[in-house]
Write a protein that holds these residues in place. Structure first.
Motif, PDB file in Angstrom:
ATOM      1  N   GLY A  62      25.710  93.057  75.975  1.00 17.73           N
ATOM      2  CA  GLY A  62      26.981  92.351  75.986  1.00 17.73           C
ATOM      3  C   GLY A  62      27.175  91.309  74.897  1.00 17.73           C
ATOM      4  N   ASP A  63      26.362  91.300  73.866  1.00 17.74           N
ATOM      5  CA  ASP A  63      26.459  90.279  72.829  1.00 17.74           C
ATOM      6  C   ASP A  63      26.421  88.885  73.441  1.00 17.74           C
ATOM      7  OD1 ASP A  63      26.571  92.215  70.795  1.00 17.74           O
ATOM      8  OD2 ASP A  63      27.877  90.916  69.618  1.00 17.74           O
ATOM      9  N   ASN A  64      25.333  88.614  74.124  1.00 17.27           N
ATOM     10  CA  ASN A  64      25.119  87.305  74.735  1.00 17.27           C
ATOM     11  C   ASN A  64      24.255  86.457  73.805  1.00 17.27           C
ATOM     12  OD1 ASN A  64      26.382  88.410  77.098  1.00 17.27           O
ATOM     13  ND2 ASN A  64      24.435  89.444  77.516  1.00 17.27           N
ATOM     14  N   HIS A  65      24.774  85.303  73.463  1.00 14.19           N
ATOM     15  CA  HIS A  65      24.075  84.394  72.549  1.00 14.19           C
ATOM     16  C   HIS A  65      23.411  83.282  73.350  1.00 14.19           C
ATOM     17  CE1 HIS A  65      26.198  85.927  68.858  1.00 14.19           C
ATOM     18  NE2 HIS A  65      27.018  86.357  69.793  1.00 14.19           N
ATOM     19  N   ALA A  66      22.450  82.622  72.732  1.00  8.23           N
ATOM     20  CA  ALA A  66      21.829  81.461  73.369  1.00  8.23           C
ATOM     21  C   ALA A  66      21.626  80.377  72.324  1.00  8.23           C
ATOM     22  CB  ALA A  66      20.511  81.844  74.031  1.00  8.23           C
ATOM     23  N   SER A  67      21.318  79.182  72.795  1.00  5.67           N
ATOM     24  CA  SER A  67      21.266  78.023  71.892  1.00  5.67           C
ATOM     25  C   SER A  67      19.862  77.798  71.352  1.00  5.67           C
ATOM     26  CB  SER A  67      21.684  76.779  72.673  1.00  5.67           C
ATOM     27  OG  SER A  67      20.665  76.464  73.620  1.00  5.67           O
ATOM     28  N   ALA A  68      19.786  76.938  70.347  1.00  2.35           N
ATOM     29  CA  ALA A  68      18.486  76.527  69.806  1.00  2.35           C
ATOM     30  C   ALA A  68      17.665  75.848  70.895  1.00  2.35           C
ATOM     31  CB  ALA A  68      18.689  75.576  68.620  1.00  2.35           C
ATOM     32  N   VAL A  69      18.345  75.105  71.764  1.00  2.90           N
ATOM     33  CA  VAL A  69      17.648  74.421  72.862  1.00  2.90           C
ATOM     34  C   VAL A  69      16.987  75.455  73.776  1.00  2.90           C
ATOM     35  CG1 VAL A  69      17.994  73.061  74.977  1.00  2.90           C
ATOM     36  CG2 VAL A  69      19.087  72.360  72.817  1.00  2.90           C
ATOM     37  N   PHE A  70      17.697  76.518  74.078  1.00  4.20           N
ATOM     38  CA  PHE A  70      17.131  77.562  74.938  1.00  4.20           C
ATOM     39  C   PHE A  70      15.916  78.204  74.271  1.00  4.20           C
ATOM     40  CE2 PHE A  70      16.740  82.037  76.126  1.00  4.20           C
ATOM     41  CZ  PHE A  70      16.481  81.891  77.481  1.00  4.20           C
ATOM     42  N   PHE A  71      16.067  78.575  73.001  1.00  2.85           N
ATOM     43  CA  PHE A  71      14.955  79.277  72.347  1.00  2.85           C
ATOM     44  C   PHE A  71      13.740  78.362  72.174  1.00  2.85           C
ATOM     45  CE2 PHE A  71      18.339  82.291  71.104  1.00  2.85           C
ATOM     46  CZ  PHE A  71      17.746  83.444  71.573  1.00  2.85           C
ATOM     47  N   GLN A  72      13.992  77.084  71.837  1.00  4.58           N
ATOM     48  CA  GLN A  72      12.842  76.182  71.709  1.00  4.58           C
ATOM     49  C   GLN A  72      12.211  75.940  73.077  1.00  4.58           C
ATOM     50  OE1 GLN A  72      11.437  75.081  68.746  1.00  4.58           O
ATOM     51  NE2 GLN A  72       9.793  74.594  70.175  1.00  4.58           N
ATOM     52  N   GLY A  73      13.050  75.858  74.094  1.00  5.96           N
ATOM     53  CA  GLY A  73      12.529  75.695  75.449  1.00  5.96           C
ATOM     54  C   GLY A  73      11.635  76.855  75.841  1.00  5.96           C
ATOM     55  N   LEU A  74      12.072  78.038  75.468  1.00  9.90           N
ATOM     56  CA  LEU A  74      11.301  79.250  75.758  1.00  9.90           C
ATOM     57  C   LEU A  74       9.953  79.190  75.024  1.00  9.90           C
ATOM     58  CD1 LEU A  74      11.919  81.762  77.390  1.00  9.90           C
ATOM     59  CD2 LEU A  74      12.903  82.797  75.337  1.00  9.90           C
ATOM     60  N   ARG A  75      10.013  78.818  73.754  1.00 13.23           N
ATOM     61  CA  ARG A  75       8.778  78.689  72.976  1.00 13.23           C
ATOM     62  C   ARG A  75       7.836  77.693  73.657  1.00 13.23           C
ATOM     63  NH1 ARG A  75       5.194  80.792  69.300  1.00 13.23           N
ATOM     64  NH2 ARG A  75       4.580  81.092  71.455  1.00 13.23           N
ATOM     65  N   ASP A  76       8.383  76.563  74.074  1.00  8.28           N
ATOM     66  CA  ASP A  76       7.546  75.533  74.699  1.00  8.28           C
ATOM     67  C   ASP A  76       6.913  76.059  75.991  1.00  8.28           C
ATOM     68  OD1 ASP A  76       8.322  73.906  72.631  1.00  8.28           O
ATOM     69  OD2 ASP A  76       9.820  72.807  73.792  1.00  8.28           O
ATOM     70  N   LEU A  77       7.704  76.786  76.774  1.00 10.47           N
ATOM     71  CA  LEU A  77       7.159  77.308  78.040  1.00 10.47           C
ATOM     72  C   LEU A  77       6.069  78.343  77.788  1.00 10.47           C
ATOM     73  CD1 LEU A  77      10.404  77.629  80.199  1.00 10.47           C
ATOM     74  CD2 LEU A  77       8.484  76.043  80.566  1.00 10.47           C
ATOM     75  N   THR A  78       6.282  79.209  76.785  1.00 11.37           N
ATOM     76  CA  THR A  78       5.241  80.215  76.526  1.00 11.37           C
ATOM     77  C   THR A  78       3.945  79.515  76.104  1.00 11.37           C
ATOM     78  OG1 THR A  78       6.035  80.535  74.246  1.00 11.37           O
ATOM     79  CG2 THR A  78       6.833  82.085  75.906  1.00 11.37           C
ATOM     80  N   LEU A  79       4.071  78.454  75.318  1.00 13.61           N
ATOM     81  CA  LEU A  79       2.860  77.724  74.922  1.00 13.61           C
ATOM     82  C   LEU A  79       2.203  77.061  76.128  1.00 13.61           C
ATOM     83  CD1 LEU A  79       4.029  76.058  71.585  1.00 13.61           C
ATOM     84  CD2 LEU A  79       2.423  77.974  71.844  1.00 13.61           C
ATOM     85  N   LYS A  80       3.027  76.467  76.974  1.00 14.01           N
ATOM     86  CA  LYS A  80       2.502  75.745  78.142  1.00 14.01           C
ATOM     87  C   LYS A  80       1.725  76.683  79.068  1.00 14.01           C
ATOM     88  CE  LYS A  80       4.152  72.834  81.989  1.00 14.01           C
ATOM     89  NZ  LYS A  80       5.360  72.235  82.588  1.00 14.01           N
ATOM     90  N   TYR A  81       2.224  77.926  79.201  1.00 20.76           N
ATOM     91  CA  TYR A  81       1.619  78.839  80.175  1.00 20.76           C
ATOM     92  C   TYR A  81       0.786  79.955  79.528  1.00 20.76           C
ATOM     93  CZ  TYR A  81       4.317  76.341  83.611  1.00 20.76           C
ATOM     94  OH  TYR A  81       4.824  75.340  84.407  1.00 20.76           O
ATOM     95  N   GLY A  82       0.560  79.867  78.238  1.00 16.47           N
ATOM     96  CA  GLY A  82      -0.339  80.840  77.600  1.00 16.47           C
ATOM     97  C   GLY A  82       0.238  82.238  77.474  1.00 16.47           C
ATOM     98  N   ALA A  83       1.548  82.335  77.375  1.00 13.87           N
ATOM     99  CA  ALA A  83       2.164  83.650  77.117  1.00 13.87           C
ATOM    100  C   ALA A  83       2.592  83.708  75.653  1.00 13.87           C
ATOM    101  CB  ALA A  83       3.367  83.856  78.026  1.00 13.87           C
ATOM    102  N   LYS A  84       2.663  84.925  75.101  1.00 15.78           N
ATOM    103  CA  LYS A  84       3.089  85.066  73.716  1.00 15.78           C
ATOM    104  C   LYS A  84       4.596  85.304  73.668  1.00 15.78           C
ATOM    105  CE  LYS A  84      -1.126  84.719  72.295  1.00 15.78           C
ATOM    106  NZ  LYS A  84      -1.571  83.496  71.616  1.00 15.78           N
ATOM    107  N   LEU A  85       5.223  84.844  72.601  1.00 22.70           N
ATOM    108  CA  LEU A  85       6.678  85.006  72.454  1.00 22.70           C
ATOM    109  C   LEU A  85       6.988  86.120  71.448  1.00 22.70           C
ATOM    110  CD1 LEU A  85       9.558  84.072  73.106  1.00 22.70           C
ATOM    111  CD2 LEU A  85       9.335  82.380  71.271  1.00 22.70           C
ATOM    112  N   ILE A  86       7.663  87.157  71.934  1.00 21.30           N
ATOM    113  CA  ILE A  86       8.079  88.280  71.084  1.00 21.30           C
ATOM    114  C   ILE A  86       9.593  88.206  70.901  1.00 21.30           C
ATOM    115  CG2 ILE A  86       8.113  90.796  70.810  1.00 21.30           C
ATOM    116  CD1 ILE A  86       5.981  90.904  73.106  1.00 21.30           C
ATOM    117  N   ILE A  87      10.036  88.125  69.653  1.00 13.55           N
ATOM    118  CA  ILE A  87      11.478  88.156  69.380  1.00 13.55           C
ATOM    119  C   ILE A  87      11.840  89.568  68.909  1.00 13.55           C
ATOM    120  CG2 ILE A  87      13.376  87.227  68.026  1.00 13.55           C
ATOM    121  CD1 ILE A  87      12.358  84.963  69.598  1.00 13.55           C
TER     122      ILE A  87
END
Lengths: 471, 471
Positions: free
Chosen positions: A269-294
């Motif tokens: 559906g062409d859904n966009h997200a913000s820099a805050v969301f993506f950085q938040g995601l990055r931070d959570l993956t680091l916090k919980y030891g998951a890797k981030l795939i874009i």
């Protein structure tokens, strides 16, 4: 003189529809006979690629359509681009076709150069590449890299597997084949094989009847538009979605080794997200030891006015893996952490290990974009396009809502009131000379090539002006 | 004049090894620098494909090797085959590279002809084809076809899914995503993605750390050689293995929708089975409502002296799906039952739906095989090769056992006493001018191209005569 004018001097000045329907009589006949040897129930029309040129796709009836869909966002630089034809006729391409190597076992002398040509165009922070064959393949190869890394880390990167691991993996059981997951988002699209299908969450028809891994989903932000007028609500939406991600990472029934996300959910559906969301995601993956795939399969390679859409968010540290395909005419994943090179050979491996043909084209396409500075004018064309569409949204609020993608070049979308109206709109646009596609239930997504110009926008908008009052 | 002499007048008369080791100094340097941009720990040597010709692969040090491995059985007609170069330089190929279509939505006017060119070479009884990108991809697409068919049949081929199915499949849960299986055989190799990896049973390194579907295995016959002297024991082996298959089909914890089997288990050790076994398998799949998938990725396209190896067994009725890749330079599955066309569009679907480049090459390669009647002389060469190897087996029983593949052209294999001896043998053969590969723990598999002749056999055997006494 613009790149488009220079390379495509014979590009038509305007679309031309010469049959009452598309497909016309010849196209209908071609579809009928093709149906004997191919399941072509999804065919819109049969194209004449020999005659197609630049931004225009021509069908077998001689209808000349301005193409704002471009093979589902896969044609970057126009049909029959003469500079790409040169690359296709090169000796190294011919050799890649005739002597396709098993790149892992017997790479050719020119493979190092090919890889370096490709790596010149890697996203910021990414230094390595592993090659695949399609978007789905690229994502699944990335999952393998993530799983290998996760489990290897658990065993201290030892070069040995335990006897129990060796025995159980041959039975498809834990601990050799662990229960371990990739988290994806609702409405995500990452491919249609079995692991890629497990993380795809777009539509039932994409998933039905396939055995799948019961992996977790979270929610991708559903913003209110226009963004400027809804900043506070959208900020709360980011927080809500990130809280769900964190809940999954904390509480899912098995370890989550990776999170995959599109910079723009396209099929969904062409859904966009913000820099805050993506950085938040990055931070959570680091916090919980998951890797981030874009997953840059659809947005990447310049589609949104920069080479890699996620770069606009300055995600820090950069994502662990970035997958690509489509416009690249090649596929694979970028990465920077050498720990993603498995701890022993023959783990990330297969006969072909990619395709030199695709790598040659990917590098040629990226060079062309860079050498001709194509993304700067594309961004301007995108703003012009957005403004024209915004005016239409104001004029036809009953038909056009949620215009989105501002600042992302021509990677724009809007919603229509219903799936039926959307279908009517797309059909009438085609008869008005414009090839354009949908996404999700009611979305219209614009996916022109990177050589789309203001004059093409004008033609597109004029067609909309003609079609909208008739809906 | 033979095809090989005619097409490759400059083919070397013999191998020539000019460095003390392979790779030599240039190759070692090339591997070192390539290692900066590619995980090349599996690289045997770096090839010079520009100079390679016919049956000879030449490396960057100028070593000229007779190639009996051919890019893991993927080069059918020799390096730099001039007739394939013509196909690669054709306008339709160049267009396929530059204007790669989304074949499902916007097929080109020439696609019908391409499909028909390919279908001319389908296995007996197969009338349709669906296109993919690699062997693993082809197998997974075939699994999708089997699962769709199995579940659709359960709901009477209705065009509707239930609300519960639609909801659950979006959560990766039954009934939308049912627990349903593909049965495969121990030592099988069908690819390295997640579903193909689940049916692959070759080695732990191929499977470790990947989440997998807990699907059933049965046992593939392990015959005693020579076959003639062990007919009774091997007959019992067939019965034993078929009984296991029947047990799984009756008693597995979830429905088994399909059975996948290679006509010759290649990666798993070049294990052959009898017509009785294959017909028994066909009968059992019919009895229990499972579909039979034959994986011709390695054996198919002439490798065993006939186009499709399973055809020699006259399996009746023919297998439901037959997958192909490798020598075809393309991939996909053949089928004949129109029920494998899903009951609604966009189920078996993806952006590219195959690759016209691969289809053009596949048809060119198959035409070349047929028009030049290449398989008849290949079968004779194979018998000659077998007889020479049999003599060596008699002479060196301490090194060569279980010689197998008689009557399957040059698709031959034998065992060595240990993995260490096998590695020593392969390394010394390379220094004696022969590129040849292993399979399973102790196997040596011969995979020359379809243009291998008696004179090449003589060179191969002479090298063995030189190497074996030094082991």
């Amino acid at each position: 003189m613009s790149y488009t004018s220079k390379l495509f001097p014979e590009e038509p000045a305007a679309p031309s529809v010469v049959t009452e329907s598309i497909p016309g009589p010849k196209g209908q006949e071609a579809i009928k006979t093709l149906g004997d040897v191919f399941d072509n129930r999804c065919t819109y029309f049969v194209a004449d690629y020999e005659k197609s040129t630049g931004n225009y796709i021509i069908d077998v009836d001689g209808n000349v359509l301005l193409d704002a869909y471009c093979q589902v966002a896969s044609i970057a630089l126009g049909y029959n681009n003469p500079n790409l034809i040169k690359a296709a006729r090169s000796d190294k391409m011919i050799r890649a076709i005739v002597d396709r190597p098993a790149l892992g076992n017997f790479p050719g002398a020119d493979f190092e150069t090919l890889q370096k040509d490709l790596l010149k165009h890697a996203p910021k922070g990414q230094t390595h590449v592993w090659n695949g064959l399609s978007g789905a393949d690229a994502n699944e190869l990335a999952f393998k890299a993530v799983f290998f890394n996760y489990q290897s880390k658990k065993r201290g990167f030892s070069k040995n597997f335990s006897a129990e691991e060796e025995e159980t993996c041959m039975l498809n059981q834990a601990p050799g084949n662990p229960e371990i997951a990739i988290l994806s988002f609702k409405k995500a699209f990452h491919g249609r094989l079995f692991a890629s299908g497990s993380v795809t969450r777009s539509k039932p028809v994409h998933k039905m009847d396939m055995p799948s891994f019961e992996w977790p989903t979270a929610e991708f932000p559903a913003y209110k538009y226009p963004l400027e007028a809804n900043a506070e609500a959208n900020k709360q939406e980011d927080a809500r979605c990130l809280a769900i991600v964190e809940d999954r990472l904390q509480n899912w029934k098995c370890p989550i080794a990776g999170v995959i996300v599109e910079p723009v959910q396209s099929e969904g559906g062409d859904n966009h997200a913000s820099a805050v969301f993506f950085q938040g995601l990055r931070d959570l993956t680091l916090k919980y030891g998951a890797k981030l795939i874009i997953d840059e399969v659809q947005a990447g390679c310049g589609g949104t006015g920069i080479m890699w859409d996620h770069e606009r968010y300055n995600i820090t540290p950069p994502p662990d893996l970035v997958t690509f395909s489509k416009k690249m005419q090649s596929a694979g994943y970028w990465f920077h952490d050498p720990e993603f090179i498995p701890n022993m050979p023959y783990r990330q491996f297969n006969t072909w290990c990619g395709d030199p043909k695709g790598i040659i084209m990917a590098a040629a396409i990226c060079d062309e974009i860079k050498d001709n500075n194509l993304l700067e004018p594309l961004r301007e064309t995108g703003l012009y396009f957005y403004n024209q569409l915004e005016a239409l949204q104001t004029k036809y609020p009953q038909f056009i809502t949620n215009l989105r993608g501002k600042g992302k070049a021509c990677f724009l979308a809007f919603d229509m009131p219903s799936g039926e109206k959307r279908a009517e709109f797309l059909g009438k646009m085609r008869l008005a000379g414009i090839n354009v596609g949908g996404c999700a239930e009611v979305g219209v997504r614009l996916r022109p090539g990177l050589i789309f110009e203001n004059k093409h926008v004008d033609i597109f908008i004029a067609a909309m002006e003609k079609v909208l009052p008739t809906l």
